[in-house]
Design a protein around this motif. Structure first.
Motif: not given
Lengths: 93, 93, 93, 93
Positions: C62-66, C69-70
């Motif tokens: 929810g933090h690093c991956v999102v 990706a953004r």
């Protein structure tokens, strides 16, 4: 004679069901089913397979290991070592 | 479109193999194979199924989750919550 | 900044509790508690640890991956590969 | 007398080490260590705990179950049922 012969029909029925579920997962992938639904089904089949494994462990302990222990302390220990290795593989899988 | 379409053939092939292995386990039980050998095979099939599950998780994160995150922070979060529930079921199975 | 800072107190509290449970298991062994009761406690602590792991996975996605990706598709994919390896270790443990 | 008294020192040592590792994970979270590194450590501790569990299973089967089986077939079966429940919890955790 292995320890599970009393419930062979039951195992046969459960494994046939698992086989059908795996075929169902293959169909889900083929039909582009949403990944999350495929994953839910994979978790269910994994649990069903592990339940069969636990049943086999119980049958094995109750037949082969108890029988070996009743024959001699030494034979009991050998069967315990062998059974523990199989249980460890099940826990790690 | 689900995230795994690029490797659909690969999943199909692996699941067919797993299906054959489950059928093999049923045959082992039918032929009174030693329990420990059946258990070893059950652990192997469980691992193969989980490996398919992990592949699907990677495909899902790399396609659906990344795509949702790129569309909006909010959509990314929703997909993350859904994916985590599926991962939790896989860890517990 | 890692993704779990919002609930750091919660993780600290849960890990302190797990630490106390492990100390409790050591005491059970020292006091010759019946193996089955020790095993029950080991299963409970293993589940508690895995629940912490799943929470960290959710925070990380929810933090690093999102966020990655953004920032870019490419960065998102790299974080997904890394996260999947960690998830695979959790599933196999 | 429970089955593990022969290796009590060994279990005490391993559990002390696991306790220290859990404390280390709490410290990692407190110091904002990268989630993936915390997850790697959680998987390692989970495996170490399960290894202690498998050791206890082996000791329990080799002492309590073999002893019960040598006392009577009936007592052996009762211990097997109880041990299988504990093993099932370990497999599912």
């Amino acid at each position: 004679m292995p320890g599970y012969s009393g419930t062979k029909e039951d195992y046969a029925r459960r494994l046939r069901r698992i086989e059908g579920q795996v075929r169902g997962i293959a169909r889900m992938v083929d039909e582009d089913t949403y990944c999350i639904d495929v994953l839910t089904q994979i978790s269910a089949v994994t649990k069903a397979l592990q339940a069969v494994g636990i049943g086999l462990v119980e049958d094995h302990l109750g037949h082969c290991v108890v029988e070996a222990a009743r024959s001699s302390e030494q034979e009991g220990q050998e069967k315990v070592t062998e059974a523990t290795d199989a249980i460890a593989r099940l826990v790690r899988s």
